[in-house]
Motif scaffolding. Structure first.
Motif, PDB file in Angstrom:
ATOM      1  N   LYS A 178       0.822  -1.229   0.000  1.00 38.76           N
ATOM      2  CA  LYS A 178       0.000   0.000   0.000  1.00 38.76           C
ATOM      3  C   LYS A 178       0.848   1.268   0.000  1.00 38.76           C
ATOM      4  N   THR A 179       2.153   1.126  -0.170  1.00 37.81           N
ATOM      5  CA  THR A 179       3.019   2.302  -0.162  1.00 37.81           C
ATOM      6  C   THR A 179       2.582   3.284  -1.242  1.00 37.81           C
ATOM      7  N   GLY A 180       2.505   4.580  -0.872  1.00 36.30           N
ATOM      8  CA  GLY A 180       2.091   5.607  -1.835  1.00 36.30           C
ATOM      9  C   GLY A 180       0.615   5.960  -1.766  1.00 36.30           C
ATOM     10  N   LYS A 181      -0.176   5.153  -1.037  1.00 35.96           N
ATOM     11  CA  LYS A 181      -1.614   5.459  -0.945  1.00 35.96           C
ATOM     12  C   LYS A 181      -1.836   6.713  -0.095  1.00 35.96           C
ATOM     13  N   LEU A 182      -2.970   7.375  -0.334  1.00 36.05           N
ATOM     14  CA  LEU A 182      -3.260   8.636   0.350  1.00 36.05           C
ATOM     15  C   LEU A 182      -3.811   8.379   1.753  1.00 36.05           C
ATOM     16  N   LYS A 183      -3.107   8.964   2.752  1.00 35.93           N
ATOM     17  CA  LYS A 183      -3.653   8.977   4.115  1.00 35.93           C
ATOM     18  C   LYS A 183      -4.570  10.182   4.168  1.00 35.93           C
ATOM     19  N   ARG A 184      -5.859   9.946   4.214  1.00 30.26           N
ATOM     20  CA  ARG A 184      -6.823  11.043   4.120  1.00 30.26           C
ATOM     21  C   ARG A 184      -6.847  11.906   5.378  1.00 30.26           C
ATOM     22  N   ARG A 185      -7.314  13.129   5.208  1.00 33.03           N
ATOM     23  CA  ARG A 185      -7.411  14.068   6.328  1.00 33.03           C
ATOM     24  C   ARG A 185      -8.464  13.576   7.319  1.00 33.03           C
ATOM     25  N   VAL A 186      -8.105  13.581   8.603  1.00 35.44           N
ATOM     26  CA  VAL A 186      -9.042  13.169   9.654  1.00 35.44           C
ATOM     27  C   VAL A 186      -9.812  14.404  10.117  1.00 35.44           C
ATOM     28  N   LYS A 187     -11.129  14.294  10.125  1.00 26.92           N
ATOM     29  CA  LYS A 187     -11.968  15.437  10.539  1.00 26.92           C
ATOM     30  C   LYS A 187     -12.543  15.164  11.932  1.00 26.92           C
ATOM     31  N   PRO A 188     -12.992  16.210  12.631  1.00 23.36           N
ATOM     32  CA  PRO A 188     -13.599  15.991  13.952  1.00 23.36           C
ATOM     33  C   PRO A 188     -14.751  14.977  13.897  1.00 23.36           C
ATOM     34  N   GLU A 189     -15.460  14.934  12.750  1.00 24.85           N
ATOM     35  CA  GLU A 189     -16.583  14.002  12.574  1.00 24.85           C
ATOM     36  C   GLU A 189     -16.128  12.540  12.580  1.00 24.85           C
ATOM     37  N   ASP A 190     -14.788  12.309  12.481  1.00 22.15           N
ATOM     38  CA  ASP A 190     -14.254  10.934  12.508  1.00 22.15           C
ATOM     39  C   ASP A 190     -13.774  10.549  13.913  1.00 22.15           C
ATOM     40  N   VAL A 191     -13.718  11.546  14.812  1.00 25.31           N
ATOM     41  CA  VAL A 191     -13.037  11.332  16.101  1.00 25.31           C
ATOM     42  C   VAL A 191     -14.024  11.076  17.246  1.00 25.31           C
ATOM     43  N   VAL A 192     -13.737   9.984  18.001  1.00 26.42           N
ATOM     44  CA  VAL A 192     -14.520   9.647  19.201  1.00 26.42           C
ATOM     45  C   VAL A 192     -13.706  10.085  20.410  1.00 26.42           C
ATOM     46  N   LEU A 193     -14.310  10.855  21.316  1.00 31.41           N
ATOM     47  CA  LEU A 193     -13.620  11.266  22.547  1.00 31.41           C
ATOM     48  C   LEU A 193     -14.059  10.367  23.697  1.00 31.41           C
ATOM     49  N   ASN A 194     -13.189  10.185  24.680  1.00 34.73           N
ATOM     50  CA  ASN A 194     -13.518   9.377  25.858  1.00 34.73           C
ATOM     51  C   ASN A 194     -13.127  10.162  27.108  1.00 34.73           C
ATOM     52  N   LEU A 195     -14.103  10.408  27.991  1.00 37.97           N
ATOM     53  CA  LEU A 195     -13.815  11.122  29.251  1.00 37.97           C
ATOM     54  C   LEU A 195     -14.942  10.850  30.252  1.00 37.97           C
ATOM     55  N   SER A 196     -14.807  11.401  31.457  1.00 36.11           N
ATOM     56  CA  SER A 196     -15.832  11.202  32.496  1.00 36.11           C
ATOM     57  C   SER A 196     -17.154  11.854  32.090  1.00 36.11           C
ATOM     58  N   LYS A 197     -18.241  11.297  32.634  1.00 35.19           N
ATOM     59  CA  LYS A 197     -19.583  11.840  32.341  1.00 35.19           C
ATOM     60  C   LYS A 197     -19.699  13.306  32.766  1.00 35.19           C
ATOM     61  N   ASP A 198     -19.083  13.632  33.909  1.00 39.20           N
ATOM     62  CA  ASP A 198     -19.232  14.991  34.435  1.00 39.20           C
ATOM     63  C   ASP A 198     -18.138  15.949  33.932  1.00 39.20           C
ATOM     64  N   ALA A 199     -17.215  15.452  33.089  1.00 41.94           N
ATOM     65  CA  ALA A 199     -16.126  16.315  32.597  1.00 41.94           C
ATOM     66  C   ALA A 199     -16.628  17.193  31.453  1.00 41.94           C
ATOM     67  N   PRO A 200     -16.132  18.444  31.376  1.00 46.02           N
ATOM     68  CA  PRO A 200     -16.558  19.295  30.252  1.00 46.02           C
ATOM     69  C   PRO A 200     -16.051  18.709  28.923  1.00 46.02           C
ATOM     70  N   VAL A 201     -16.910  18.699  27.910  1.00 47.04           N
ATOM     71  CA  VAL A 201     -16.520  18.154  26.598  1.00 47.04           C
ATOM     72  C   VAL A 201     -15.756  19.233  25.836  1.00 47.04           C
ATOM     73  N   PRO A 202     -14.517  18.943  25.393  1.00 50.50           N
ATOM     74  CA  PRO A 202     -13.750  19.956  24.649  1.00 50.50           C
ATOM     75  C   PRO A 202     -14.522  20.368  23.389  1.00 50.50           C
ATOM     76  N   PRO A 203     -14.568  21.668  23.077  1.00 50.49           N
ATOM     77  CA  PRO A 203     -15.306  22.080  21.874  1.00 50.49           C
ATOM     78  C   PRO A 203     -14.576  21.641  20.605  1.00 50.49           C
ATOM     79  N   PRO A 204     -15.320  21.110  19.601  1.00 54.08           N
ATOM     80  CA  PRO A 204     -14.652  20.757  18.330  1.00 54.08           C
ATOM     81  C   PRO A 204     -14.335  22.032  17.551  1.00 54.08           C
TER      82      PRO A 204
END
Length: 630
Positions: free
Chosen positions: A162-188
């Motif tokens: 797969k050498t040379g293939k495009l590593k596509r741009r990762v968008k916030p819509e692709d990202v899962v965050l993990n934190l405590s229920k009561d923790a403030p969620v970082p703004p995207p």
């Protein structure tokens, strides 16, 4: 263990995304079939990834070119195509204008003043500060890699399909965050939203997303020096240590089962033997799209060649597409079994261990010890080998000599684990540089000996052996050494002058007058004249006037020590050119063994572990004394 609670509370600031793409200046274009063409920004970015790498070996690889061009055409189609040309053939693409632009930008970045570089660095650090740490159970801990990987072209190790293939741009819509229920969620980032926000305290990651090359998950985890990661490393090495209490029974059983009537038991026994004796990885299933890498359980007919009476040639692509090639002698019964496993109607492409996969093997191993997997054997055998190698080292010689012996022990483990690397591009230049440094020290030593004879001619009769090497450096070599020293001196003063003026500018002071630099360069010219005279007469000028034979002897002694150390460094560099010591030191050798060596042989731990590793293995540094044994 899975399912166990990893944290009570977790708070963090999310991740940093790479900057958005900035289109190239209008004058910088891709040339297709001799004509400058305009590309949509998304396609231009992908073309730029290739253009920036134009002079590398990757960009010259036909597989890399084919994969890049296929993905480039896909992005071009997705973004509306090229209005100036119907781009279809890679051979008609000319990336030279783009490449020249990127080279110019690289040069500008390189030529920034130290003050400008420092300002950029400080700005970057200030921006990243809040992402570097998190609150784990109310305690501040370091975060590992909090940056989302920028888009680009996948390189891959070894002969990766797969050498040379495009590593596509990762968008916030692709990202899962993990934190405590009561923790403030970082703004995207503005205008975006997160794929999901989880509160799973059975896992030790802070964010994750799926990358498009191998369709696997990438994680943001705690840093290597965090308490959670340290505990995980400690448990891993303790699990490997535990194997020593069961290894004899396991070996006894697999030797017995090599002759089992049940074919599955015979395959399990043979695979366990290969994993134990030759540190093979277990090997899992691979999809058609992935690199054709195999381990023990996925070995095929063509990966094993048998040479009676008991020699076996293994030849396959292992992890990271690194070739595993070894000719080894095996137990006669193992040889017989491999012959049976290769028996007709089996042919190339067929599995050798057709009844076995890693999950069956690991399930069998659990009978001996909870949590025992094929991977634990690798850690156990690597650490056991290192322990045995360290036991052979005598506590003598200088610190540098001891480090070379430690590296040799580490190398034995790296070879066992097949941790190869391709010879680095700059290896030869690095070796030449060290050889030149040694040659210059030998020249300096001869020069001091010639000065001694000028101060006292009788010394030659008194100790002829000491002066044997006076003709070891040719006139030509001497002249080259003179040139190198002169250039180095000029460069040193010119750079110092620029640095000092930059510093004065920041402090609001007047720049230094050019006469100050001229004064220094005039001294270099005097040295040049002195060397020319020395080359003609063969006699160096004895300076300063208070120099004595004893002082020169002391200088020669120091040079001898430096020559010895540099020669050791050269040997080490040569020996390690094709073996990667880092992987085994970080992942397979119990770090407490390195700490034992440091304490027992009085070698500073800084010589064996980098700052990062000292932080990662702080638990080992604190817990092991010189008598600890794996």
């Amino acid at each position: 263990m899975d399912g166990e609670i990893k944290w009570e509370s977790l708070e963090h600031n999310g991740v940093i995304f790479p900057p958005e793409y900035e289109p190239l200046p209008k004058s910088v274009k891709l040339i297709y079939d001799g004509k400058r063409v305009s590309l949509p920004p998304d396609a231009e970015e992908v073309a730029g990834f290739y253009a920036a790498m134009l002079e590398t070996d990757h960009a010259k690889n036909p597989v890399f070119q084919k994969n890049f061009f296929n993905d480039f055409l896909k992005v071009l189609k997705e973004s509306g195509g090229c209005k100036d040309a119907d781009i279809k053939e890679f051979s008609k693409c000319d990336f030279s204008v783009m490449f020249a632009y990127f080279e110019q930008k690289r040069g500008e970045k390189k030529n920034l003043s130290a003050a400008e570089k420092k300002a950029i660095k400080l700005e970057k650090e200030a921006f990243e500060e809040k992402y570097k740490t998190c609150l784990l159970n109310g305690r501040k801990e370091q975060v590992g890699n909090f940056r989302i990987e920028p888009p680009g072209l996948f390189r891959g190790r070894g002969a990766h399909p797969k050498t040379g293939k495009l590593k596509r741009r990762v968008k916030p819509e692709d990202v899962v965050l993990n934190l405590s229920k009561d923790a403030p969620v970082p703004p995207p980032p503005e205008g975006h939203q997160w794929a999901e926000v989880r509160h799973d305290n059975n896992v030790s990651w802070l964010a994750m997303w799926r990358e498009n090359i191998s369709n696997s998950f990438k994680y943001v985890r705690f840093a290597a020096n965090s308490s959670l990661k340290g505990m995980s490393d400690f448990k891993k090495f303790e699990k490997a240590r535990e194997l020593k209490y069961h290894i004899d029974v396991i070996r006894e059983n697999y030797k017995k089962n090599l002759k089992s009537q049940l074919m599955l038991d015979r395959q399990i026994a043979t695979a366990t033997y290969l994993i134990d004796v030759f540190a093979l990885r277990a090997g899992g299933e691979k999809s058609e799209e992935e690199a054709d890498t195999v381990g023990c359980c996925s070995l095929r007919f063509e990966h094993v060649t048998l040479k009676p009476p008991n020699k076996v040639i293994f030849d396959f692509l292992g992890k990271d597409s690194i070739r595993f090639y070894q000719e080894v002698e095996v137990d006669p019964q193992v040889f017989k079994n491999l012959r049976i496993f290769k028996k007709a109607p089996k042919k190339p492409g067929d599995d050798l261990f057709d009844r076995l996969d890693p999950s069956i093997l690991n399930k069998h191993l659990q009978n001996y010890m909870p949590g025992l997997t094929a991977k634990v054997f690798r850690t156990y055998n690597a650490s056991k080998t290192m322990q045995d190698q360290l036991d052979l080292i005598k506590n003598e010689g200088t610190v540098n000599e001891k480090v070379v012996k430690f590296n040799a022990a580490n190398r034995t483990v790296a070879i066992l684990c097949n941790h190869q690397r391709t010879i680095a591009k700059g290896h030869e230049a690095g070796v030449t540089k060290i050889q030149d440094r040694i040659k210059e020290m030998v020249w300096q030593k001869i020069r001091f000996k010639k000065m001694m004879l000028q101060l006292d001619k009788k010394l030659l009769k008194k100790n002829p052996k000491f002066f044997e090497e006076l003709d070891d450096i040719s006139k030509e070599d001497e002249e080259n050494i003179h040139k190198v020293i002169i250039e180095r001196e000029k460069d040193k003063w010119e750079k110092k002058f620029i640095r000092d003026n930059e510093k004065r500018k920041l402090e609001g002071l007047e720049p230094l007058p050019k006469e100050e630099l001229k004064e220094k360069l005039d001294k270099v010219k005097e040295l040049e004249k002195e060397y020319k005279k020395e080359l003609k007469t063969g006699k160096p000028e004895v300076k300063p006037s208070n120099i004595t034979v004893e002082k020169l002897e002391a200088q020669i002694e120091k040079l001898d020590q430096r020559i010895t150390n540099t020669t050791l460094q050269l040997k080490d560099k040569e020996d390690n050119s094709q073996v990667a010591l880092g992987t085994s030191k970080i992942n397979y050798i119990d770090p407490r063994l390195t700490v034992v060596f440091s304490k027992k042989f009085n070698v500073p731990i800084e010589k064996l572990f980098t700052k990062t590793l000292r932080e990662k293995f702080n638990w080992a540094i604190q817990s092991a004394d010189e008598n600890w044994r794996f």
